[in-house]
Design a protein around this motif. Structure first.
Motif, PDB file in Angstrom:
ATOM      1  N   TYR A  25       0.836  -1.206   0.000  1.00 41.81           N
ATOM      2  CA  TYR A  25       0.000   0.000   0.000  1.00 41.81           C
ATOM      3  C   TYR A  25       0.866   1.248   0.000  1.00 41.81           C
ATOM      4  O   TYR A  25       0.642   2.180  -0.771  1.00 41.81           O
ATOM      5  CB  TYR A  25      -0.926  -0.024   1.215  1.00 41.81           C
ATOM      6  CG  TYR A  25      -1.816   1.179   1.345  1.00 41.81           C
ATOM      7  CD1 TYR A  25      -3.076   1.192   0.783  1.00 41.81           C
ATOM      8  CD2 TYR A  25      -1.395   2.310   2.036  1.00 41.81           C
ATOM      9  CE1 TYR A  25      -3.912   2.284   0.904  1.00 41.81           C
ATOM     10  CE2 TYR A  25      -2.212   3.408   2.159  1.00 41.81           C
ATOM     11  CZ  TYR A  25      -3.476   3.396   1.594  1.00 41.81           C
ATOM     12  OH  TYR A  25      -4.270   4.490   1.721  1.00 41.81           O
ATOM     13  N   LEU A  26       1.858   1.279   0.886  1.00 48.10           N
ATOM     14  CA  LEU A  26       2.710   2.459   1.025  1.00 48.10           C
ATOM     15  C   LEU A  26       3.527   2.714  -0.239  1.00 48.10           C
ATOM     16  O   LEU A  26       3.591   3.848  -0.726  1.00 48.10           O
ATOM     17  CB  LEU A  26       3.626   2.292   2.236  1.00 48.10           C
ATOM     18  CG  LEU A  26       4.455   3.492   2.645  1.00 48.10           C
ATOM     19  CD1 LEU A  26       3.531   4.659   3.004  1.00 48.10           C
ATOM     20  CD2 LEU A  26       5.339   3.147   3.815  1.00 48.10           C
ATOM     21  N   VAL A  27       4.124   1.669  -0.789  1.00 47.60           N
ATOM     22  CA  VAL A  27       4.922   1.829  -2.007  1.00 47.60           C
ATOM     23  C   VAL A  27       4.029   2.253  -3.174  1.00 47.60           C
ATOM     24  O   VAL A  27       4.395   3.139  -3.955  1.00 47.60           O
ATOM     25  CB  VAL A  27       5.688   0.524  -2.331  1.00 47.60           C
ATOM     26  CG1 VAL A  27       6.291   0.566  -3.720  1.00 47.60           C
ATOM     27  CG2 VAL A  27       6.771   0.283  -1.292  1.00 47.60           C
ATOM     28  N   GLY A  28       2.853   1.643  -3.275  1.00 47.97           N
ATOM     29  CA  GLY A  28       1.925   2.027  -4.336  1.00 47.97           C
ATOM     30  C   GLY A  28       1.492   3.471  -4.216  1.00 47.97           C
ATOM     31  O   GLY A  28       1.401   4.198  -5.208  1.00 47.97           O
ATOM     32  N   ALA A  29       1.228   3.937  -2.999  1.00 49.71           N
ATOM     33  CA  ALA A  29       0.821   5.327  -2.786  1.00 49.71           C
ATOM     34  C   ALA A  29       1.953   6.290  -3.140  1.00 49.71           C
ATOM     35  O   ALA A  29       1.710   7.343  -3.728  1.00 49.71           O
ATOM     36  CB  ALA A  29       0.391   5.527  -1.342  1.00 49.71           C
ATOM     37  N   VAL A  34       4.164  10.321  -6.948  1.00 50.87           N
ATOM     38  CA  VAL A  34       5.287  10.866  -7.713  1.00 50.87           C
ATOM     39  C   VAL A  34       4.891  11.141  -9.167  1.00 50.87           C
ATOM     40  O   VAL A  34       5.354  12.115  -9.757  1.00 50.87           O
ATOM     41  CB  VAL A  34       6.495   9.907  -7.638  1.00 50.87           C
ATOM     42  CG1 VAL A  34       7.587  10.309  -8.592  1.00 50.87           C
ATOM     43  CG2 VAL A  34       7.023   9.866  -6.216  1.00 50.87           C
ATOM     44  N   ARG A  35       4.013  10.310  -9.718  1.00 47.50           N
ATOM     45  CA  ARG A  35       3.592  10.484 -11.110  1.00 47.50           C
ATOM     46  C   ARG A  35       2.676  11.709 -11.217  1.00 47.50           C
ATOM     47  O   ARG A  35       1.743  11.851 -10.441  1.00 47.50           O
ATOM     48  CB  ARG A  35       2.850   9.249 -11.598  1.00 47.50           C
ATOM     49  CG  ARG A  35       3.753   8.041 -11.671  1.00 47.50           C
ATOM     50  CD  ARG A  35       3.041   6.822 -12.170  1.00 47.50           C
ATOM     51  NE  ARG A  35       2.478   7.082 -13.491  1.00 47.50           N
ATOM     52  CZ  ARG A  35       1.446   6.427 -13.993  1.00 47.50           C
ATOM     53  NH1 ARG A  35       0.865   5.479 -13.295  1.00 47.50           N
ATOM     54  NH2 ARG A  35       0.999   6.704 -15.192  1.00 47.50           N
ATOM     55  N   PHE A  41      -4.281  11.584  -6.317  1.00 48.05           N
ATOM     56  CA  PHE A  41      -4.774  10.336  -5.752  1.00 48.05           C
ATOM     57  C   PHE A  41      -3.733   9.711  -4.823  1.00 48.05           C
ATOM     58  O   PHE A  41      -4.052   9.257  -3.721  1.00 48.05           O
ATOM     59  CB  PHE A  41      -5.136   9.361  -6.878  1.00 48.05           C
ATOM     60  CG  PHE A  41      -5.707   8.064  -6.396  1.00 48.05           C
ATOM     61  CD1 PHE A  41      -6.947   8.023  -5.788  1.00 48.05           C
ATOM     62  CD2 PHE A  41      -5.007   6.874  -6.545  1.00 48.05           C
ATOM     63  CE1 PHE A  41      -7.485   6.829  -5.337  1.00 48.05           C
ATOM     64  CE2 PHE A  41      -5.526   5.685  -6.101  1.00 48.05           C
ATOM     65  CZ  PHE A  41      -6.772   5.663  -5.495  1.00 48.05           C
ATOM     66  N   GLY A  42      -2.462   9.711  -5.242  1.00 44.28           N
ATOM     67  CA  GLY A  42      -1.398   9.177  -4.400  1.00 44.28           C
ATOM     68  C   GLY A  42      -1.230   9.968  -3.116  1.00 44.28           C
ATOM     69  O   GLY A  42      -1.014   9.398  -2.044  1.00 44.28           O
ATOM     70  N   ALA A  43      -1.347  11.284  -3.212  1.00 38.50           N
ATOM     71  CA  ALA A  43      -1.260  12.116  -2.011  1.00 38.50           C
ATOM     72  C   ALA A  43      -2.421  11.817  -1.073  1.00 38.50           C
ATOM     73  O   ALA A  43      -2.249  11.775   0.151  1.00 38.50           O
ATOM     74  CB  ALA A  43      -1.247  13.591  -2.391  1.00 38.50           C
ATOM     75  N   LEU A  46      -1.627   8.670   0.792  1.00 38.60           N
ATOM     76  CA  LEU A  46      -0.633   8.903   1.841  1.00 38.60           C
ATOM     77  C   LEU A  46      -1.246   9.633   3.033  1.00 38.60           C
ATOM     78  O   LEU A  46      -0.927   9.323   4.187  1.00 38.60           O
ATOM     79  CB  LEU A  46       0.553   9.695   1.281  1.00 38.60           C
ATOM     80  CG  LEU A  46       1.456   8.926   0.321  1.00 38.60           C
ATOM     81  CD1 LEU A  46       2.477   9.867  -0.300  1.00 38.60           C
ATOM     82  CD2 LEU A  46       2.137   7.771   1.021  1.00 38.60           C
ATOM     83  N   ILE A  47      -2.126  10.578   2.768  1.00 39.04           N
ATOM     84  CA  ILE A  47      -2.820  11.263   3.862  1.00 39.04           C
ATOM     85  C   ILE A  47      -3.691  10.279   4.622  1.00 39.04           C
ATOM     86  O   ILE A  47      -3.759  10.297   5.858  1.00 39.04           O
ATOM     87  CB  ILE A  47      -3.641  12.445   3.316  1.00 39.04           C
ATOM     88  CG1 ILE A  47      -2.700  13.545   2.838  1.00 39.04           C
ATOM     89  CG2 ILE A  47      -4.609  12.979   4.365  1.00 39.04           C
ATOM     90  CD1 ILE A  47      -3.378  14.644   2.064  1.00 39.04           C
ATOM     91  N   ALA A  48      -4.351   9.379   3.889  1.00 37.96           N
ATOM     92  CA  ALA A  48      -5.221   8.388   4.530  1.00 37.96           C
ATOM     93  C   ALA A  48      -4.432   7.468   5.449  1.00 37.96           C
ATOM     94  O   ALA A  48      -4.887   7.163   6.566  1.00 37.96           O
ATOM     95  CB  ALA A  48      -5.958   7.582   3.475  1.00 37.96           C
ATOM     96  N   ILE A  49      -3.255   7.027   5.029  1.00 35.62           N
ATOM     97  CA  ILE A  49      -2.465   6.137   5.891  1.00 35.62           C
ATOM     98  C   ILE A  49      -1.959   6.912   7.108  1.00 35.62           C
ATOM     99  O   ILE A  49      -1.880   6.360   8.212  1.00 35.62           O
ATOM    100  CB  ILE A  49      -1.306   5.456   5.123  1.00 35.62           C
ATOM    101  CG1 ILE A  49      -0.703   4.311   5.925  1.00 35.62           C
ATOM    102  CG2 ILE A  49      -0.204   6.389   4.782  1.00 35.62           C
ATOM    103  CD1 ILE A  49      -1.382   3.019   5.744  1.00 35.62           C
TER     104      ILE A  49
END
Length: 72
Positions: A25-29, A34-35, A41-43, A46-49
């Motif tokens: 999950y963390l690596v995917g986020a 970064v893309r 969506f990735g940010a 990361l905020i959700a985790i």
């Protein structure tokens, strides 16, 4: 996403499966953050985790605060 993590580890909350699921999950986020096309969506992931960790820490602190101060 949380249900996906539970299904991934087969409902077992202990063991290396939950660690692997959290790392995936963390690596995917991070990759999505970064893309440029998926950065929002990735940010959000990361905020959700981060929120999940803060809530979990708050639950732990409130649980241990029930025991009171030692010697008091």
């Amino acid at each position: 996403m949380g249900l996906f993590l539970l299904f991934l580890v087969g409902g077992n909350l202990f063991g290396p499966g939950i660690l692997v699921a959290a790392l995936v999950y963390l690596v995917g986020a991070i990759v999505l953050a970064v893309r440029p096309r998926t950065s929002r969506f990735g940010a959000g992931l990361l905020i959700a985790i981060g929120v999940w960790i803060l809530i979990g820490a708050g639950i732990c602190v409130s649980y241990f605060a029930q025991f009171g101060s030692p010697g008091g």
